[in-house]
Design a protein around this motif. Structure first.
Motif, PDB file in Angstrom:
ATOM      1  N   TRP A  66      80.502 131.607 -45.243  1.00  0.00           N
ATOM      2  CA  TRP A  66      79.108 131.242 -45.425  1.00  0.00           C
ATOM      3  C   TRP A  66      78.208 132.475 -45.466  1.00  0.00           C
ATOM      4  O   TRP A  66      77.057 132.377 -45.838  1.00  0.00           O
ATOM      5  CB  TRP A  66      78.648 130.278 -44.331  1.00  0.00           C
ATOM      6  N   ARG A  76      73.263 126.579 -47.472  1.00  0.00           N
ATOM      7  CA  ARG A  76      73.363 125.765 -46.267  1.00  0.00           C
ATOM      8  C   ARG A  76      72.103 124.980 -45.964  1.00  0.00           C
ATOM      9  O   ARG A  76      71.925 124.517 -44.840  1.00  0.00           O
ATOM     10  CB  ARG A  76      73.715 126.665 -45.074  1.00  0.00           C
ATOM     11  N   VAL A 110      79.756 123.194 -36.415  1.00  0.00           N
ATOM     12  CA  VAL A 110      78.453 123.453 -37.024  1.00  0.00           C
ATOM     13  C   VAL A 110      77.371 122.679 -36.288  1.00  0.00           C
ATOM     14  O   VAL A 110      77.634 121.655 -35.658  1.00  0.00           O
ATOM     15  CB  VAL A 110      78.400 123.087 -38.530  1.00  0.00           C
ATOM     16  N   THR A 111      76.168 123.195 -36.401  1.00  0.00           N
ATOM     17  CA  THR A 111      74.991 122.509 -35.904  1.00  0.00           C
ATOM     18  C   THR A 111      74.150 122.133 -37.111  1.00  0.00           C
ATOM     19  O   THR A 111      73.891 122.964 -37.982  1.00  0.00           O
ATOM     20  CB  THR A 111      74.176 123.418 -34.959  1.00  0.00           C
ATOM     21  N   GLU A 113      70.680 121.296 -38.164  1.00  0.00           N
ATOM     22  CA  GLU A 113      69.326 121.463 -37.643  1.00  0.00           C
ATOM     23  C   GLU A 113      68.328 120.771 -38.558  1.00  0.00           C
ATOM     24  O   GLU A 113      68.115 121.196 -39.691  1.00  0.00           O
ATOM     25  CB  GLU A 113      68.969 122.942 -37.540  1.00  0.00           C
ATOM     26  N   VAL A 177      69.375 122.461 -41.972  1.00  0.00           N
ATOM     27  CA  VAL A 177      70.120 123.699 -42.117  1.00  0.00           C
ATOM     28  C   VAL A 177      71.473 123.525 -41.445  1.00  0.00           C
ATOM     29  O   VAL A 177      71.552 123.068 -40.300  1.00  0.00           O
ATOM     30  CB  VAL A 177      69.357 124.890 -41.489  1.00  0.00           C
ATOM     31  N   GLU A 179      74.228 125.249 -39.692  1.00  0.00           N
ATOM     32  CA  GLU A 179      74.447 126.507 -38.977  1.00  0.00           C
ATOM     33  C   GLU A 179      75.871 126.591 -38.438  1.00  0.00           C
ATOM     34  O   GLU A 179      76.269 125.762 -37.650  1.00  0.00           O
ATOM     35  CB  GLU A 179      73.454 126.653 -37.810  1.00  0.00           C
ATOM     36  N   TYR A 180      76.604 127.585 -38.902  1.00  0.00           N
ATOM     37  CA  TYR A 180      77.970 127.815 -38.417  1.00  0.00           C
ATOM     38  C   TYR A 180      77.938 128.663 -37.170  1.00  0.00           C
ATOM     39  O   TYR A 180      77.065 129.420 -36.907  1.00  0.00           O
ATOM     40  CB  TYR A 180      78.790 128.525 -39.487  1.00  0.00           C
TER      41      TYR A 180
END
Length: 180
Positions: A66, A76, A110-111, A113, A177, A179-180
């Motif tokens: 990413w 992303r 992942v998150t 958001e 988004v 987020e990794y």
């Protein structure tokens, strides 16, 4: 007694030069490193090249695909229309790409958001940002991603991507988004 400004120059230069002195650095083997040449040893041309590392000493790390702008996983952000949490058809392929990656890398988390623009009450925007992130989560789960790989957070209007008060700014703030 009057002091001429030029008479202070030698003292100021001495302070500046004293402030520029440094303690010799050492390479990983403990040998002194010449700052001018970047080489180990006492002077120019002495010793082998010195490798550099990050501030923490660990050096550069590869976090994941990413980070590579040429990789589809570098995209992303999923944008949303005003006052809704429906995923536009143009973002389904992007979400599926991330889902395929996560499906083949079960250790990766992942998150998701969620964000909104500034219009609406704080409570409403927090709920809408949660709904947007949850919409992306549901698509990923349908694509085979395990639930323990996904975390959903709604930030509401708290973290704007664009601080302006125009439609172009608001459009950038209505997003999820990955987020990794």
């Amino acid at each position: 007694m009057r002091i001429h400004p030029w008479s202070l120059l030698p003292g100021v230069l001495l302070l500046v030069l004293a402030g520029c002195s440094t303690t010799p650095r050492q390479d990983t083997d403990g040998a002194a490193v010449d700052d001018a040449t970047g080489r180990a040893g006492a002077g120019a041309g002495a010793g082998a090249e010195v490798s550099t590392a990050g501030i923490d000493g660990a050096g550069a790390r590869y976090a994941g695909p990413w980070e590579d702008p040429a990789n589809p996983l570098s995209k992303r952000v999923i944008y949303f229309g005003y006052d809704n949490a429906e995923i536009a058809s143009e973002y389904v392929a992007l979400i599926r790409t991330h889902a395929r990656y996560l499906g083949t890398h079960p250790q990766v988390r992942v998150t998701l958001e969620g964000h909104t623009d500034e219009r609406g009450t704080r409570e409403y925007n927090l709920a809408l940002s949660d709904q947007r992130a949850d919409s992306v989560r549901r698509v990923m789960l349908a694509e085979g991603v395990r639930g323990d790989q996904l975390e959903v957070i709604g930030y509401g209007e708290e973290r704007p991507a664009s601080p302006g008060q125009s439609e172009s700014s608001w459009r950038l703030n209505r997003r999820v988004v990955i987020e990794y």
